[in-house]
Write a protein that holds these residues in place. Structure first.
Motif, PDB file in Angstrom:
ATOM      1  N   GLN A   1      -4.777  -1.004  16.485  1.00 36.03           N
ATOM      2  CA  GLN A   1      -4.911  -2.337  15.905  1.00 36.03           C
ATOM      3  C   GLN A   1      -4.130  -2.484  14.608  1.00 36.03           C
ATOM      4  OE1 GLN A   1      -9.229  -2.620  15.336  1.00 36.03           O
ATOM      5  NE2 GLN A   1      -9.229  -4.416  16.687  1.00 36.03           N
ATOM      6  N   GLU A   2      -3.700  -1.359  14.058  1.00 37.44           N
ATOM      7  CA  GLU A   2      -3.092  -1.312  12.730  1.00 37.44           C
ATOM      8  C   GLU A   2      -4.060  -1.854  11.687  1.00 37.44           C
ATOM      9  OE1 GLU A   2       0.738  -3.192  12.869  1.00 37.44           O
ATOM     10  OE2 GLU A   2       1.627  -1.529  13.977  1.00 37.44           O
ATOM     11  N   HIS A   3      -5.324  -1.476  11.858  1.00 31.47           N
ATOM     12  CA  HIS A   3      -6.338  -1.854  10.885  1.00 31.47           C
ATOM     13  C   HIS A   3      -6.032  -1.130   9.574  1.00 31.47           C
ATOM     14  CE1 HIS A   3     -10.303  -2.289   8.994  1.00 31.47           C
ATOM     15  NE2 HIS A   3     -10.512  -3.278   9.850  1.00 31.47           N
ATOM     16  N   PRO A   4      -6.091  -1.824   8.437  1.00 34.23           N
ATOM     17  CA  PRO A   4      -5.730  -1.189   7.160  1.00 34.23           C
ATOM     18  C   PRO A   4      -6.493   0.100   6.868  1.00 34.23           C
ATOM     19  CG  PRO A   4      -5.917  -3.552   6.877  1.00 34.23           C
ATOM     20  CD  PRO A   4      -6.392  -3.251   8.272  1.00 34.23           C
ATOM     21  N   SER A   5      -7.737   0.194   7.323  1.00 29.82           N
ATOM     22  CA  SER A   5      -8.514   1.408   7.074  1.00 29.82           C
ATOM     23  C   SER A   5      -7.869   2.626   7.712  1.00 29.82           C
ATOM     24  CB  SER A   5      -9.940   1.241   7.609  1.00 29.82           C
ATOM     25  OG  SER A   5      -9.944   1.043   9.017  1.00 29.82           O
ATOM     26  N   HIS A   6      -7.052   2.412   8.724  1.00 28.36           N
ATOM     27  CA  HIS A   6      -6.450   3.533   9.445  1.00 28.36           C
ATOM     28  C   HIS A   6      -4.935   3.614   9.268  1.00 28.36           C
ATOM     29  CE1 HIS A   6     -10.427   3.760  11.094  1.00 28.36           C
ATOM     30  NE2 HIS A   6     -10.104   4.802  11.830  1.00 28.36           N
ATOM     31  N   THR A   7      -4.361   2.680   8.521  1.00 28.81           N
ATOM     32  CA  THR A   7      -2.924   2.740   8.251  1.00 28.81           C
ATOM     33  C   THR A   7      -2.627   2.874   6.761  1.00 28.81           C
ATOM     34  OG1 THR A   7      -2.787   0.315   8.197  1.00 28.81           O
ATOM     35  CG2 THR A   7      -2.346   1.408  10.313  1.00 28.81           C
ATOM     36  N   GLN A   8      -3.562   2.453   5.912  1.00 25.63           N
ATOM     37  CA  GLN A   8      -3.379   2.569   4.469  1.00 25.63           C
ATOM     38  C   GLN A   8      -3.370   4.041   4.065  1.00 25.63           C
ATOM     39  OE1 GLN A   8      -3.095   0.337   1.657  1.00 25.63           O
ATOM     40  NE2 GLN A   8      -2.735   2.308   0.698  1.00 25.63           N
ATOM     41  N   SER A   9      -2.416   4.439   3.263  1.00 21.62           N
ATOM     42  CA  SER A   9      -2.327   5.818   2.791  1.00 21.62           C
ATOM     43  C   SER A   9      -3.455   6.108   1.804  1.00 21.62           C
ATOM     44  CB  SER A   9      -0.976   6.067   2.117  1.00 21.62           C
ATOM     45  OG  SER A   9      -0.975   7.309   1.431  1.00 21.62           O
ATOM     46  N   THR A  10      -4.323   7.052   2.170  1.00 21.01           N
ATOM     47  CA  THR A  10      -5.415   7.433   1.273  1.00 21.01           C
ATOM     48  C   THR A  10      -4.868   8.066   0.003  1.00 21.01           C
ATOM     49  OG1 THR A  10      -6.925   7.784   3.129  1.00 21.01           O
ATOM     50  CG2 THR A  10      -7.485   8.852   1.052  1.00 21.01           C
ATOM     51  N   THR A  11      -3.864   8.916   0.148  1.00 16.74           N
ATOM     52  CA  THR A  11      -3.275   9.568  -1.020  1.00 16.74           C
ATOM     53  C   THR A  11      -2.688   8.544  -1.978  1.00 16.74           C
ATOM     54  OG1 THR A  11      -2.785  11.563   0.246  1.00 16.74           O
ATOM     55  CG2 THR A  11      -1.529  11.210  -1.774  1.00 16.74           C
ATOM     56  N   GLU A  12      -2.008   7.548  -1.442  1.00 23.98           N
ATOM     57  CA  GLU A  12      -1.415   6.512  -2.284  1.00 23.98           C
ATOM     58  C   GLU A  12      -2.490   5.762  -3.068  1.00 23.98           C
ATOM     59  OE1 GLU A  12       0.494   2.158  -1.438  1.00 23.98           O
ATOM     60  OE2 GLU A  12       1.371   3.828  -0.311  1.00 23.98           O
ATOM     61  N   ALA A  13      -3.580   5.404  -2.384  1.00 27.17           N
ATOM     62  CA  ALA A  13      -4.654   4.663  -3.043  1.00 27.17           C
ATOM     63  C   ALA A  13      -5.335   5.502  -4.117  1.00 27.17           C
ATOM     64  CB  ALA A  13      -5.669   4.192  -2.006  1.00 27.17           C
ATOM     65  N   ILE A  14      -5.563   6.785  -3.822  1.00 19.74           N
ATOM     66  CA  ILE A  14      -6.226   7.648  -4.788  1.00 19.74           C
ATOM     67  C   ILE A  14      -5.322   7.899  -5.996  1.00 19.74           C
ATOM     68  CG2 ILE A  14      -7.044  10.008  -5.150  1.00 19.74           C
ATOM     69  CD1 ILE A  14      -8.329   9.892  -2.406  1.00 19.74           C
ATOM     70  N   CYS A  15      -4.035   8.058  -5.762  1.00 19.66           N
ATOM     71  CA  CYS A  15      -3.099   8.197  -6.881  1.00 19.66           C
ATOM     72  C   CYS A  15      -3.113   6.953  -7.751  1.00 19.66           C
ATOM     73  CB  CYS A  15      -1.692   8.471  -6.362  1.00 19.66           C
ATOM     74  SG  CYS A  15      -1.445  10.131  -5.687  1.00 19.66           S
TER      75      CYS A  15
END
Length: 250
Positions: free
Chosen positions: A82-96
């Motif tokens: 689905q390209e849902h943001p929860s599964h496409t958003q980079s966790t590392t990017e957000a945490i940084c």
């Protein structure tokens, strides 16, 4: 849905889960399953251009919760397609982004990745719980939380997902908030359920973690966020856990 099982493990749970999943959903890509003999092998899923890869231990694939585990992983795959943001958003990017210019202990950073996985699990289980009863999931949440509170490894089989890696009081309290949030989001338990008593016990051991606040953040995650909205939610919840600087404004 095309399912291909490798590694000599049972095919029943994967095919049975497929039949249940297909009553409401479908996957466009082939699912390749690798059954590993190592009983400590964590279940994890990877996504590629032409297929999904599910790695799972023989112990998990032959457990009483095997079908429920596989349904949960199919739900993650569906969110990815689905390209849902929860599964496409980079966790590392957000945490940084959350910790830009700050120093965070490795233990806390590990916990933040676990919190991010909880957010993914919320969205996966929004799907899973539409096709399967909740009793096994609730039992798993209850037993896993109880085990963490008494400061010993979980005795629940590694067949759903790891609710807590250690008995650290702070992350255990957040895990309790996640468990309650998932149950309340789908009306799975009553207010007198044992899970509430366990969660309150976990909260007492971690006075710096506001159980109700984390529960509210998990429970009220928007069903269909855009990338900006999801990234903001992920940054906010990890920053609140690691830095504990914004609660006073709530």
């Amino acid at each position: 849905m095309d399912i291909r099982v490798q590694g000599g493990g049972p095919t029943g749970p994967f095919l049975s889960a497929r039949d249940v999943f297909e009553t409401e959903y479908d996957l466009e890509k082939e699912v390749c399953v690798q059954v590993r003999p190592d009983p400590d092998e964590r279940t994890w899923t990877a996504h590629y251009d032409d297929h999904h890869l599910l790695n799972i231990s023989t112990a998990a694939a032959t457990s009483a919760m095997a079908r429920e585990l596989v349904l949960h992983e199919y739900s993650h795959m569906h969110r990815n397609e689905q390209e849902h943001p929860s599964h496409t958003q980079s966790t590392t990017e957000a945490i940084c982004l959350a910790f830009s210019g700050r120093t965070v202990e490795q233990r806390t950073l590990t916990h933040c990745y676990q919190i991010a996985n909880h957010m993914k699990d919320i969205y996966a289980d929004d799907i899973t719980l539409t096709v399967t009863p909740s009793n096994k999931l609730v039992s798993f949440l209850e037993s896993s939380l109880a085990s963490a509170i008494v400061n010993r490894p979980s005795t629940a089989p590694n067949t759903w997902r790891q609710l807590t890696a250690t008995a650290d009081p702070e992350i255990t309290a957040v895990n309790a908030a996640f468990a309650l949030a998932l149950c309340e989001r789908h009306d799975l338990v009553g207010e007198d359920h044992q899970l509430y008593d366990l969660a309150h016990a976990a909260a007492k051991d971690a006075p710096n973690v506001r159980l109700d606040a984390f529960k509210s953040q998990f429970r009220t995650l928007t069903t269909d966020p855009d990338e900006t909205e999801y990234r903001k939610a992920l940054v906010d919840i990890t920053r609140r856990y690691a830095l504990n600087t914004t609660w006073a404004a709530d």
